[in-house]
Scaffold this motif. Structure first.
Motif, PDB file in Angstrom:
ATOM      1  N   ILE A  16      45.210   4.652   4.063  1.00 54.70           N
ATOM      2  CA  ILE A  16      45.438   5.815   4.921  1.00 54.70           C
ATOM      3  C   ILE A  16      44.345   5.911   5.970  1.00 54.70           C
ATOM      4  N   VAL A  17      44.761   5.883   7.230  1.00 58.95           N
ATOM      5  CA  VAL A  17      43.854   6.150   8.341  1.00 58.95           C
ATOM      6  C   VAL A  17      44.186   7.564   8.797  1.00 58.95           C
ATOM      7  N   GLU A  56      47.954   9.679  -3.076  1.00 57.08           N
ATOM      8  CA  GLU A  56      46.575   9.218  -2.853  1.00 57.08           C
ATOM      9  C   GLU A  56      45.829  10.143  -1.888  1.00 57.08           C
ATOM     10  N   LEU A  57      46.499  10.595  -0.851  1.00 57.53           N
ATOM     11  CA  LEU A  57      45.883  11.520   0.107  1.00 57.53           C
ATOM     12  C   LEU A  57      45.413  12.788  -0.607  1.00 57.53           C
ATOM     13  N   VAL A  68      49.230  17.392   7.085  1.00 56.59           N
ATOM     14  CA  VAL A  68      49.204  16.188   7.912  1.00 56.59           C
ATOM     15  C   VAL A  68      50.570  15.876   8.508  1.00 56.59           C
ATOM     16  N   GLU A  69      50.531  15.024   9.505  1.00 56.62           N
ATOM     17  CA  GLU A  69      51.745  14.494  10.123  1.00 56.62           C
ATOM     18  C   GLU A  69      51.631  12.977  10.104  1.00 56.62           C
ATOM     19  N   VAL A  70      52.653  12.310   9.571  1.00 60.46           N
ATOM     20  CA  VAL A  70      52.663  10.850   9.573  1.00 60.46           C
ATOM     21  C   VAL A  70      53.030  10.390  10.974  1.00 60.46           C
ATOM     22  N   LYS A 108      47.822  12.276  10.911  1.00 57.23           N
ATOM     23  CA  LYS A 108      46.992  13.188  11.699  1.00 57.23           C
ATOM     24  C   LYS A 108      46.799  14.494  10.938  1.00 57.23           C
ATOM     25  N   LEU A 109      45.554  14.947  10.876  1.00 57.66           N
ATOM     26  CA  LEU A 109      45.235  16.225  10.252  1.00 57.66           C
ATOM     27  C   LEU A 109      45.704  17.346  11.173  1.00 57.66           C
TER      28      LEU A 109
END
Length: 162
Positions: A16-17, A56-57, A68-70, A108-109
């Motif tokens: 995860i980035v 995992e996040l 978050v948004e993928v 994205k947070l």
């Protein structure tokens, strides 16, 4: 639950980035160690890639699907071999693990830094004890040597979005 391990001994994994509004990347320090990395973890048998990523996040950052948004998922699987001295923890599995193959997610947070909680998962050991936002040029240089090539390739694939 058991992680997926292929016939060549590669453990299926998600990476995860996590980025913020300033296009900085979430980078975390392994608990009681010096190494820094992105969140990542194994895919359990029967678990989808997306489900593994959200699990995992949550386990590693305290962030949920609502935080978050993928943005993107890597097109290919990236893999690396794990040096023998790093394998002792993983090799209770059969077949024996030789490395990891990973699908990577760029997320994205959507919220403030206060949403991050490294101690949120009481079911397992906390993996990170410190984190920071970094410029995209930093992680591939500072991650443990055997992951550097994968980090470079993943960040290059995500470059359009960074």
């Amino acid at each position: 639950m058991t992680d997926v391990i292929d016939q060549q001994g590669y453990r299926a994994n998600v990476g995860i980035v996590l980025i913020n509004n300033r296009q900085e990347l979430f980078f975390a320090k392994r608990k009681h160690q010096r190494g820094w990395q992105f969140p990542q973890g194994g895919i359990r048998i029967g678990e989808s890639l997306t489900s593994a990523m959200y699990r995992e996040l949550l386990e590693e950052t305290g962030l949920t699907k609502d935080h978050v948004e993928v943005i993107y998922q890597s097109k290919e699987w990236y893999q690396y071999k794990i040096p023998k001295n790093f394998l002792k923890k993983l090799n209770n599995a059969s077949p024996q693990v030789v490395g990891q193959k990973q699908k990577w997610f760029l997320v994205k947070l959507n919220g403030s830094d206060e949403l991050v909680d490294l101690t949120c998962d009481s079911k397992k050991n906390q993996e990170f004890d410190e984190w920071k936002w970094v410029n995209p040029s930093i992680p591939a240089k500072e991650v443990v040597w055997f992951k550097q090539d994968v980090y470079e390739k993943v960040l290059n694939e995500f470059l359009t979005f960074l």
